[in-house]
Motif scaffolding. Structure first.
Motif, PDB file in Angstrom:
ATOM      1  N   TYR A  31      22.328  41.213  -7.302  1.00 49.58           N
ATOM      2  CA  TYR A  31      22.929  41.138  -8.629  1.00 49.58           C
ATOM      3  C   TYR A  31      22.781  39.723  -9.168  1.00 49.58           C
ATOM      4  O   TYR A  31      22.597  38.763  -8.416  1.00 49.58           O
ATOM      5  CB  TYR A  31      24.410  41.547  -8.595  1.00 49.58           C
ATOM      6  CG  TYR A  31      25.287  40.676  -7.732  1.00 49.58           C
ATOM      7  CD1 TYR A  31      25.872  39.501  -8.239  1.00 49.58           C
ATOM      8  CD2 TYR A  31      25.551  41.003  -6.403  1.00 49.58           C
ATOM      9  CE1 TYR A  31      26.683  38.704  -7.451  1.00 49.58           C
ATOM     10  CE2 TYR A  31      26.358  40.211  -5.610  1.00 49.58           C
ATOM     11  CZ  TYR A  31      26.923  39.061  -6.134  1.00 49.58           C
ATOM     12  OH  TYR A  31      27.733  38.261  -5.357  1.00 49.58           O
ATOM     13  N   VAL A  33      24.252  37.051 -12.566  1.00 52.31           N
ATOM     14  CA  VAL A  33      25.242  36.865 -13.627  1.00 52.31           C
ATOM     15  C   VAL A  33      24.570  36.146 -14.787  1.00 52.31           C
ATOM     16  O   VAL A  33      23.650  35.355 -14.586  1.00 52.31           O
ATOM     17  CB  VAL A  33      26.469  36.073 -13.128  1.00 52.31           C
ATOM     18  CG1 VAL A  33      27.184  36.840 -12.023  1.00 52.31           C
ATOM     19  CG2 VAL A  33      26.061  34.696 -12.627  1.00 52.31           C
ATOM     20  N   THR A  95      30.727  32.843  -7.927  1.00 56.19           N
ATOM     21  CA  THR A  95      31.269  33.647  -9.015  1.00 56.19           C
ATOM     22  C   THR A  95      32.217  34.688  -8.424  1.00 56.19           C
ATOM     23  O   THR A  95      31.877  35.309  -7.412  1.00 56.19           O
ATOM     24  CB  THR A  95      30.147  34.360  -9.790  1.00 56.19           C
ATOM     25  OG1 THR A  95      29.338  33.390 -10.448  1.00 56.19           O
ATOM     26  CG2 THR A  95      30.714  35.309 -10.836  1.00 56.19           C
ATOM     27  N   ILE A  97      33.795  38.171  -7.685  1.00 60.96           N
ATOM     28  CA  ILE A  97      33.290  39.543  -7.732  1.00 60.96           C
ATOM     29  C   ILE A  97      34.448  40.488  -7.399  1.00 60.96           C
ATOM     30  O   ILE A  97      35.123  40.317  -6.377  1.00 60.96           O
ATOM     31  CB  ILE A  97      32.143  39.764  -6.727  1.00 60.96           C
ATOM     32  CG1 ILE A  97      31.055  38.700  -6.901  1.00 60.96           C
ATOM     33  CG2 ILE A  97      31.569  41.170  -6.878  1.00 60.96           C
ATOM     34  CD1 ILE A  97      30.331  38.742  -8.209  1.00 60.96           C
ATOM     35  N   TYR A  98      34.668  41.483  -8.252  1.00 62.14           N
ATOM     36  CA  TYR A  98      35.725  42.470  -8.021  1.00 62.14           C
ATOM     37  C   TYR A  98      35.124  43.878  -7.963  1.00 62.14           C
ATOM     38  O   TYR A  98      34.171  44.186  -8.691  1.00 62.14           O
ATOM     39  CB  TYR A  98      36.757  42.462  -9.146  1.00 62.14           C
ATOM     40  CG  TYR A  98      37.683  41.278  -9.174  1.00 62.14           C
ATOM     41  CD1 TYR A  98      38.866  41.269  -8.437  1.00 62.14           C
ATOM     42  CD2 TYR A  98      37.387  40.171  -9.969  1.00 62.14           C
ATOM     43  CE1 TYR A  98      39.728  40.176  -8.488  1.00 62.14           C
ATOM     44  CE2 TYR A  98      38.240  39.073 -10.020  1.00 62.14           C
ATOM     45  CZ  TYR A  98      39.410  39.090  -9.279  1.00 62.14           C
ATOM     46  OH  TYR A  98      40.253  37.997  -9.329  1.00 62.14           O
ATOM     47  N   VAL A 126      29.420  46.454  -2.592  1.00 65.06           N
ATOM     48  CA  VAL A 126      29.736  45.305  -3.443  1.00 65.06           C
ATOM     49  C   VAL A 126      30.265  44.154  -2.585  1.00 65.06           C
ATOM     50  O   VAL A 126      29.879  42.993  -2.757  1.00 65.06           O
ATOM     51  CB  VAL A 126      30.759  45.693  -4.529  1.00 65.06           C
ATOM     52  CG1 VAL A 126      31.210  44.460  -5.312  1.00 65.06           C
ATOM     53  CG2 VAL A 126      30.166  46.724  -5.485  1.00 65.06           C
ATOM     54  N   ALA A 130      28.476  40.552  -2.141  1.00 67.85           N
ATOM     55  CA  ALA A 130      29.175  39.302  -2.436  1.00 67.85           C
ATOM     56  C   ALA A 130      29.153  38.374  -1.224  1.00 67.85           C
ATOM     57  O   ALA A 130      28.979  37.155  -1.359  1.00 67.85           O
ATOM     58  CB  ALA A 130      30.621  39.592  -2.854  1.00 67.85           C
ATOM     59  N   ASP A 135      29.739  34.667  -2.467  1.00 65.90           N
ATOM     60  CA  ASP A 135      30.750  34.746  -3.520  1.00 65.90           C
ATOM     61  C   ASP A 135      32.095  35.226  -2.973  1.00 65.90           C
ATOM     62  O   ASP A 135      32.179  35.797  -1.877  1.00 65.90           O
ATOM     63  CB  ASP A 135      30.288  35.704  -4.629  1.00 65.90           C
ATOM     64  CG  ASP A 135      29.183  35.126  -5.472  1.00 65.90           C
ATOM     65  OD1 ASP A 135      29.184  33.899  -5.679  1.00 65.90           O
ATOM     66  OD2 ASP A 135      28.305  35.883  -5.937  1.00 65.90           O
ATOM     67  N   PHE A 137      35.234  37.814  -3.069  1.00 68.12           N
ATOM     68  CA  PHE A 137      35.348  39.246  -3.364  1.00 68.12           C
ATOM     69  C   PHE A 137      36.810  39.655  -3.409  1.00 68.12           C
ATOM     70  O   PHE A 137      37.625  39.244  -2.575  1.00 68.12           O
ATOM     71  CB  PHE A 137      34.620  40.065  -2.300  1.00 68.12           C
ATOM     72  CG  PHE A 137      34.828  41.553  -2.445  1.00 68.12           C
ATOM     73  CD1 PHE A 137      34.128  42.279  -3.396  1.00 68.12           C
ATOM     74  CD2 PHE A 137      35.747  42.218  -1.637  1.00 68.12           C
ATOM     75  CE1 PHE A 137      34.322  43.649  -3.533  1.00 68.12           C
ATOM     76  CE2 PHE A 137      35.946  43.580  -1.766  1.00 68.12           C
ATOM     77  CZ  PHE A 137      35.233  44.300  -2.714  1.00 68.12           C
ATOM     78  N   ALA A 193      34.570  36.783 -14.308  1.00 66.41           N
ATOM     79  CA  ALA A 193      34.162  37.449 -13.075  1.00 66.41           C
ATOM     80  C   ALA A 193      33.248  38.624 -13.374  1.00 66.41           C
ATOM     81  O   ALA A 193      33.171  39.113 -14.506  1.00 66.41           O
ATOM     82  CB  ALA A 193      35.392  37.917 -12.295  1.00 66.41           C
ATOM     83  N   LEU A 194      32.559  39.072 -12.338  1.00 60.31           N
ATOM     84  CA  LEU A 194      31.753  40.287 -12.405  1.00 60.31           C
ATOM     85  C   LEU A 194      32.592  41.410 -11.817  1.00 60.31           C
ATOM     86  O   LEU A 194      32.979  41.362 -10.645  1.00 60.31           O
ATOM     87  CB  LEU A 194      30.458  40.092 -11.608  1.00 60.31           C
ATOM     88  CG  LEU A 194      29.431  41.220 -11.638  1.00 60.31           C
ATOM     89  CD1 LEU A 194      28.948  41.489 -13.064  1.00 60.31           C
ATOM     90  CD2 LEU A 194      28.251  40.875 -10.727  1.00 60.31           C
ATOM     91  N   HIS A 218      35.685  39.180 -18.905  1.00 62.66           N
ATOM     92  CA  HIS A 218      34.856  39.366 -17.727  1.00 62.66           C
ATOM     93  C   HIS A 218      33.645  40.244 -18.066  1.00 62.66           C
ATOM     94  O   HIS A 218      33.593  40.879 -19.114  1.00 62.66           O
ATOM     95  CB  HIS A 218      35.669  40.012 -16.608  1.00 62.66           C
ATOM     96  CG  HIS A 218      36.949  39.298 -16.301  1.00 62.66           C
ATOM     97  ND1 HIS A 218      36.997  38.129 -15.573  1.00 62.66           N
ATOM     98  CD2 HIS A 218      38.240  39.567 -16.660  1.00 62.66           C
ATOM     99  CE1 HIS A 218      38.247  37.715 -15.470  1.00 62.66           C
ATOM    100  NE2 HIS A 218      39.021  38.575 -16.124  1.00 62.66           N
TER     101      HIS A 218
END
Length: 305
Positions: A31, A33, A95, A97-98, A126, A130, A135, A137, A193-194, A218
């Protein structure tokens, strides 16, 4: 009775371990951003903080930034004040990540596979992605409310993330809705956030719009989980019972080609409405009808970002 309880406990433990092992094979995807992170932590995304990196920021006086290793001879020669100039770069940063997961009753629908199990695999992927990118998470699960037992703050605790998400394999709740989704934005941090929003989105469009508006700070990636058995593989002729998992109500219908066509047309219209709504917020949806495949996620970012 005691020995039975002990055996049951061992069985539950082995099932939990099996779920964790299964979840660990959710392959990561790539991924990107589309903004510069303001995090001070080193990562793999373009950032705004001055430091070690490849993103050229400009030149500055050596007195203000005493790093002779980055001296720019060309700019130094050109400087009318004959001051030594050094190059500045922005460091690559992390970054947030959720993964936001719908745990309402409609996610218990099982055709080829239970929707929630697909959502678990995606959420784990995901987390894996991350982790590989360095990143932070976070995970948020909701139904009528945001569920604290299935909510994790941002961290790099890879094992805890997989463990909590894996416990959802045993999660079953019927006759429960999605009202808690409007509270999800309150659990997201202030930093851009992503956000991967995983749901079948069988909820009123105004609720989705209100939530997207609250998450406008976001970047939201809506992952829509539909199953062909919901509407494409209905009986061609004969009686069938339709069950609303969230209300518990059921209705017996006599299916024929015209009735099946109405279901298909209704789902197609719903898809167009969802696509139009998500595009208004610059968050194109990813419709996933089958099993999770990492190349679908990677391709999404190649096309949408």
């Amino acid at each position: 009775m005691r020995s039975f309880t002990k055996r049951a406990g061992k069985t539950a433990d082995s099932q939990a371990r099996a779920h964790l092992d299964e979840a660990s094979y959710a392959r990561p995807f790539e991924y990107v951003v589309g903004w510069k992170s303001d995090s001070i932590q080193l990562g793999d995304h373009p950032g705004t903080q001055r430091g070690l990196g490849s993103d050229y920021r400009g030149t500055i006086n050596l007195v203000d930034y005493p790093d002779a290793r980055r001296m720019d001879l060309r700019q130094t020669i050109r400087d009318p004040f004959e001051q030594v100039q050094v190059r500045q770069f922005n460091q690559d940063s992390t970054t947030p990540i959720y993964a936001v997961c719908d745990l309402s009753s409609s996610m218990q629908f099982k055709g080829h596979k239970r929707k929630l199990d697909t959502a678990i695999e995606i959420a784990t992927a995901v987390a894996n992605s991350a982790y590989h990118m360095g990143d932070l998470f976070g995970f948020i699960g909701y139904n009528q409310q945001v569920l604290e037992d299935f909510t994790l703050p941002l961290s790099r605790n890879y094992h805890q993330s997989k463990q909590t998400i894996g416990l959802l394999h045993d999660y079953q709740q019927l006759r429960i809705g999605v009202d808690g989704v409007t509270d999800v934005p309150n659990f997201l941090g202030q930093t851009r956030a992503l956000v991967f929003w995983i749901s079948d989105f069988h909820m009123p469009l105004p609720v989705i719009e209100k939530t997207l508006l609250a998450m406008s700070a976001h970047k939201v990636v809506p992952i829509v989980l539909w199953d062909d058995e919901e509407y494409k593989k209905l009986p061609k002729f004969g009686f069938g019972t339709m069950i609303d998992l969230e209300s518990g109500r059921n209705r017996t219908l006599f299916f024929r080609s015209e009735v099946k066509a109405k279901f298909i047309n209704a789902f197609n219209a719903r898809r167009h409405a969802l696509e139009a709504l998500f595009l208004r917020f610059e968050s194109p949806a990813l419709f996933m009808h089958g099993d999770y495949r990492p190349e679908l996620m990677t391709h999404y970012f190649e096309q949408a970002m």
